[in-house]
Design a protein around this motif. Structure first.
Motif, mmCIF file in Angstrom:
data_model
loop_
_atom_site.group_PDB
_atom_site.id
_atom_site.type_symbol
_atom_site.label_atom_id
_atom_site.label_comp_id
_atom_site.label_asym_id
_atom_site.label_seq_id
_atom_site.Cartn_x
_atom_site.Cartn_y
_atom_site.Cartn_z
ATOM 1 N N PHE A 1 0.830 -1.217 0.000
ATOM 2 C CA PHE A 1 0.000 0.000 0.000
ATOM 3 C C PHE A 1 0.858 1.259 0.000
ATOM 4 N N ALA A 2 2.136 1.090 0.371
ATOM 5 C CA ALA A 2 3.039 2.244 0.339
ATOM 6 C C ALA A 2 3.828 2.275 -0.973
ATOM 7 N N ASN A 3 3.466 1.385 -1.911
ATOM 8 C CA ASN A 3 4.166 1.314 -3.185
ATOM 9 C C ASN A 3 5.647 0.981 -2.990
ATOM 10 N N GLY A 4 5.923 0.019 -2.099
ATOM 11 C CA GLY A 4 7.294 -0.360 -1.760
ATOM 12 C C GLY A 4 8.102 -0.852 -2.952
ATOM 13 N N LEU A 5 9.429 -0.776 -2.829
ATOM 14 C CA LEU A 5 10.340 -1.056 -3.937
ATOM 15 C C LEU A 5 10.703 -2.532 -4.030
ATOM 16 N N ASP A 6 10.730 -3.057 -5.253
ATOM 17 C CA ASP A 6 11.320 -4.384 -5.460
ATOM 18 C C ASP A 6 12.806 -4.197 -5.796
ATOM 19 N N ASP A 7 13.501 -5.302 -6.028
ATOM 20 C CA ASP A 7 14.947 -5.220 -6.274
ATOM 21 C C ASP A 7 15.288 -4.215 -7.369
ATOM 22 N N THR A 8 14.565 -4.327 -8.489
ATOM 23 C CA THR A 8 14.897 -3.475 -9.639
ATOM 24 C C THR A 8 14.690 -2.001 -9.307
ATOM 25 N N ARG A 9 13.518 -1.708 -8.746
ATOM 26 C CA ARG A 9 13.244 -0.300 -8.418
ATOM 27 C C ARG A 9 14.179 0.197 -7.323
ATOM 28 N N ALA A 10 14.501 -0.674 -6.357
ATOM 29 C CA ALA A 10 15.396 -0.254 -5.270
ATOM 30 C C ALA A 10 16.764 0.126 -5.827
ATOM 31 N N ALA A 11 17.277 -0.692 -6.744
ATOM 32 C CA ALA A 11 18.588 -0.410 -7.336
ATOM 33 C C ALA A 11 18.558 0.898 -8.128
ATOM 34 N N GLU A 12 17.461 1.064 -8.856
ATOM 35 C CA GLU A 12 17.273 2.301 -9.633
ATOM 36 C C GLU A 12 17.187 3.513 -8.699
ATOM 37 N N HIS A 13 16.480 3.336 -7.586
ATOM 38 C CA HIS A 13 16.318 4.416 -6.605
ATOM 39 C C HIS A 13 17.673 4.803 -6.015
ATOM 40 N N VAL A 14 18.484 3.799 -5.709
ATOM 41 C CA VAL A 14 19.826 4.083 -5.183
ATOM 42 C C VAL A 14 20.604 4.940 -6.183
ATOM 43 N N ARG A 15 20.484 4.586 -7.453
ATOM 44 C CA ARG A 15 21.182 5.346 -8.481
ATOM 45 C C ARG A 15 20.724 6.815 -8.454
ATOM 46 N N ARG A 16 19.409 6.990 -8.335
ATOM 47 C CA ARG A 16 18.880 8.362 -8.319
ATOM 48 C C ARG A 16 19.313 9.130 -7.073
ATOM 49 N N ILE A 17 19.344 8.423 -5.934
ATOM 50 C CA ILE A 17 19.791 9.091 -4.697
ATOM 51 C C ILE A 17 21.243 9.531 -4.852
ATOM 52 N N ARG A 18 22.073 8.622 -5.420
ATOM 53 C CA ARG A 18 23.489 8.960 -5.568
ATOM 54 C C ARG A 18 23.676 10.126 -6.536
ATOM 55 N N GLU A 19 22.825 10.140 -7.555
ATOM 56 C CA GLU A 19 22.889 11.241 -8.515
ATOM 57 C C GLU A 19 22.550 12.558 -7.822
ATOM 58 N N ALA A 20 21.450 12.535 -7.066
ATOM 59 C CA ALA A 20 21.046 13.746 -6.333
ATOM 60 C C ALA A 20 22.132 14.132 -5.341
ATOM 61 N N ALA A 21 22.751 13.121 -4.722
ATOM 62 C CA ALA A 21 23.807 13.382 -3.745
ATOM 63 C C ALA A 21 24.981 14.097 -4.404
ATOM 64 N N SER A 22 25.325 13.644 -5.601
ATOM 65 C CA SER A 22 26.492 14.236 -6.271
ATOM 66 C C SER A 22 26.226 15.684 -6.663
ATOM 67 N N ARG A 23 24.942 16.010 -6.826
ATOM 68 C CA ARG A 23 24.601 17.391 -7.188
ATOM 69 C C ARG A 23 24.437 18.290 -5.963
ATOM 70 N N SER A 24 24.361 17.697 -4.768
ATOM 71 C CA SER A 24 24.044 18.545 -3.615
ATOM 72 C C SER A 24 25.288 18.810 -2.782
ATOM 73 N N GLU A 25 25.506 20.077 -2.517
ATOM 74 C CA GLU A 25 26.683 20.471 -1.756
ATOM 75 C C GLU A 25 26.302 20.710 -0.309
ATOM 76 N N GLY A 26 27.287 20.596 0.543
ATOM 77 C CA GLY A 26 27.083 20.999 1.935
ATOM 78 C C GLY A 26 26.423 19.941 2.788
ATOM 79 N N ILE A 27 26.083 18.811 2.230
ATOM 80 C CA ILE A 27 25.508 17.744 3.045
ATOM 81 C C ILE A 27 25.809 16.410 2.366
ATOM 82 N N ARG A 28 26.132 15.428 3.175
ATOM 83 C CA ARG A 28 26.393 14.109 2.613
ATOM 84 C C ARG A 28 25.088 13.322 2.622
ATOM 85 N N VAL A 29 24.773 12.730 1.472
ATOM 86 C CA VAL A 29 23.501 12.018 1.345
ATOM 87 C C VAL A 29 23.763 10.522 1.208
ATOM 88 N N PHE A 30 23.313 9.751 2.159
ATOM 89 C CA PHE A 30 23.474 8.305 2.089
ATOM 90 C C PHE A 30 22.282 7.690 1.377
#
Ligand code: DGT
Ligand code: CA
Ligand code: CA
Ligand code: ZN
Length: 593
Positions: free
Chosen positions: A393-422
């Motif tokens: 009901f929360a639209n949880g991630l499967d393996d494929t989407r989770a891996a894709e999400h990690v990629r997007r988080i890392r991308e956003a992290a690389s663009r954001s200064e002043g804070i480390r994003v895990f």
């Protein structure tokens, strides 16, 4: 035409939508429609502006995520008329007492509907009577076990009703303070009692007022002003320097006015706890003093020793100042005497918040919005941790989407200064203790929070094995909201917490202190236990919106109540050290193998 309901606040509108959703659930409506009302309620609650002020502007309403055309029309009707058609219809069909039934564990919407259809009964006393008479077990799909559960749920509900979440109590106290601070001659307004001690729930509010106006014998103007506070439904008592009333929603407030020279003594007295005060007064007597809500007085000659501030009261009793959170008579007086009170953790010690959700699952903001908000709070780091697929009901991630999400988080992290994003995840611990995502995906993450979100009713032994298996598996960094309790709604699941803590300590798995005010899980007592067993704590907000990040302070208060210092809490560490701590469980597995 939109001025008809000027008192309609966002929270009132949200409450109507929540109630509508609850009643729709009883009626058996389409789950997606029900969810749209809950989403609208959440959206309205999270707004930074007053909806009633802009309700005439349909375009502005439609800009709010979660608000479509139908919902916008509902909002306009509510602001205009105080309610909207569907809610009125539902209230006519059912009754408000049914909503109370929904709060009882063991009574879901389907059961309530079933009982209603068979007996036309929908209030607490009525259902309790049916259960005692053994009439509920005879309904389809019911049984004696379920009936017992309902009775237990009602008992539990009676125990907790009349208490309020910490943030609800605090909001009311703040409003009252704002309302009264405009009065001439008022210097200080403080909430004492359990709210000041930071207990996880609050019974009633104890408000203390002082200032030049309170030195006056004639306090009538001040008390007259107090009783005009919006939302008062009943004045319970009114004396010379005290007034008690009830607010809509049931909260009781006791207000006392005090002369400035007694303010500290009164603050000490009304902060409690009762047990702390008993011990403090005994100590005063041993030293030849009496302590009352007005002053610390020497018995021999009646001389006034202290009373204007709490600090001078504790100092006169030869004690270090005891923070309110510790005043539970749990050894704090001895520690204060021997100058060994701990340096308690503070909000400013927290360097990152590492449990939050985004629109990718059931959060309401994007990765970027969460990053910006965390940076604004001054954090050195943060983590995005969305749900896994078991939480459908929360639209949880499967393996494929989770891996894709990690990629997007890392991308956003690389663009954001002043804070480390895990990049992290809140992975479900399935019924058998398996994790809901594959090991290879989990090991991609900077940190893994593992939580139980289903099968809460397992036998204690099974639940214990489930949690042990998750911890021993070597893939998780943090056990999320470890007991699963929801304050004022349900107790945590039943398991051997001691065994789980020992395993967590052995495997370097941290435990979460979920700071969200309806969880506060681990609780103060359990946090103490964790510290004794060498389990490290991470305080997280579990934010589903940028506006939730500020809930961190409620977690910190619970940690303080458990005597925790910055060393006990991992997210006081600098980013690099914190990241290492999140991967320590893996090293254990490797070296142990
Ligand atoms: P609550 O409201 O149930 O969440 O808990 P408290 O701690 O706020 O309790 P409450 O409102 O009954 O009283 C506020 C404080 O006033 C309490 O913490 C200590 C003090 N107090 C009240 N009654 C007594 C009493 O009979 N003896 C002593 N020593 N202190 C009392
Ligand atoms: Ca109280
Ligand atoms: Ca009280
Ligand atoms: Zn969770």
């Amino acid at each position: 035409m939109f001025a008809a309901q000027p008192s309609m606040e966002n929270r009132n509108i949200a409450a109507i939508f929540y109630e509508t959703a609850d009643l729709m659930e009883i009626r058996g409506d389409d789950p997606f429609r029900i969810r749209s009302y809950r989403r609208a309620a959440e959206a309205v609650e999270g707004l930074g502006f007053r909806l009633a002020d802009v309700a005439a502007d349909t375009r502005k309403l439609l800009e709010i995520p979660g608000i479509g055309k139908g919902m916008a029309a509902n909002i306009q009707q509510i602001v205009r008329e105080g309610n909207f058609t569907l809610h009125e219809e539902l209230l006519q069909k059912y009754r408000p007492s049914m909503l109370e039934l929904l709060k009882i564990q063991g009574l879901g919407p389907k059961t309530i509907a079933l009982i209603w259809d068979a007996f036309q009964i929908c209030d607490l006393e009525g259902v309790e009577k049916l259960a005692r008479e053994g009439k509920i077990r005879e309904l389809p799909r019911m049984g004696e076990k379920h009936e017992q559960k309902i009775l237990k749920g009602i008992e539990e509900y009676r125990r907790i009703s009349g208490r309020f979440l910490l943030d609800t109590a605090e909001r009311t106290a703040t409003k009252l303070r704002e309302f009264l601070s405009a009065m001439p001659g008022v210097d200080q307004i403080t909430a004492a009692g359990s709210l000041r001690r930071g207990r996880d729930t609050v019974g009633d509010l104890d408000i203390l007022i002082t200032g030049p106006c309170c030195a006056d014998e004639r306090l009538d103007p001040l008390l007259d002003r107090i009783v005009t506070f919006p939302g008062i439904t009943e004045i319970l008592a009114k004396g010379d320097n005290k007034v008690s009333f009830k607010l809509r929603g049931g909260m009781q407030v006791d207000v006392r006015t005090l002369k400035p020279e007694s303010y500290g003594a009164a603050l000490q007295y009304f902060t409690g706890s009762k047990n702390h005060n008993v011990s403090i007064r005994q100590r005063a007597l041993k030293m030849g003093y009496t302590l009352s809500e007005y002053a610390l007085t020497r018995i021999a000659d009646g001389a006034r020793i202290a009373g204007a501030t709490e600090q001078e009261v504790y100092a006169a009793l030869k004690l270090d100042y005891i923070p309110p959170e510790l005043r539970e008579n749990q050894g704090e007086i001895e520690a204060a005497e021997q100058h060994r009170l701990p340096r308690l953790i503070e909000v400013d010690d927290i360097r990152g918040d590492v449990h939050m959700h985004t629109v990718e699952t059931d959060g309401r903001c994007t990765i970027e919005e969460m990053i910006d908000a965390a940076r604004e709070r001054g954090y050195a780091y943060m983590a995005i941790t969305d749900h896994s697929k078991n939480l459908a009901f929360a639209n949880g991630l499967d393996d494929t989407r989770a891996a894709e999400h990690v990629r997007r988080i890392r991308e956003a992290a690389s663009r954001s200064e002043g804070i480390r994003v895990f990049a992290g995840i809140e992975v479900d611990i399935l019924a058998d203790g398996e994790l809901d995502l594959s090991a290879s995906v989990l090991d991609e993450m900077d940190l893994v929070i593992a939580s139980v979100h289903s099968h809460f009713q397992q036998e204690p032994q099974q639940m214990t094995e489930r949690l042990l298996r998750a911890i021993n598996g070597g893939h998780i960094s943090i056990l999320g909201h470890p007991t699963g309790r929801i304050l004022l709604r349900r107790e945590g699941y039943d398991f051997d917490l001691d065994a789980v803590m020992q395993a967590a300590a052995r495997h370097n798995v941290a435990m979460e202190l979920n700071a969200y005010p309806d969880r506060l899980d681990l609780c103060d007592r359990h946090l103490k236990m964790a510290k004794e067993r060498g389990v490290k704590i991470v305080i997280n907000t579990d934010s589903h919106h940028t506006s939730h990040l500020e809930k961190m302070r409620f977690g910190v208060v619970q940690a303080r109540r458990a005597w925790l210092t910055p060393e006990d809490v991992l997210n006081t560490l600098p980013a690099e050290a914190f990241a290492a701590a999140m991967r320590k469980h893996l090293q254990v597995e490797v070296t142990a193998g």
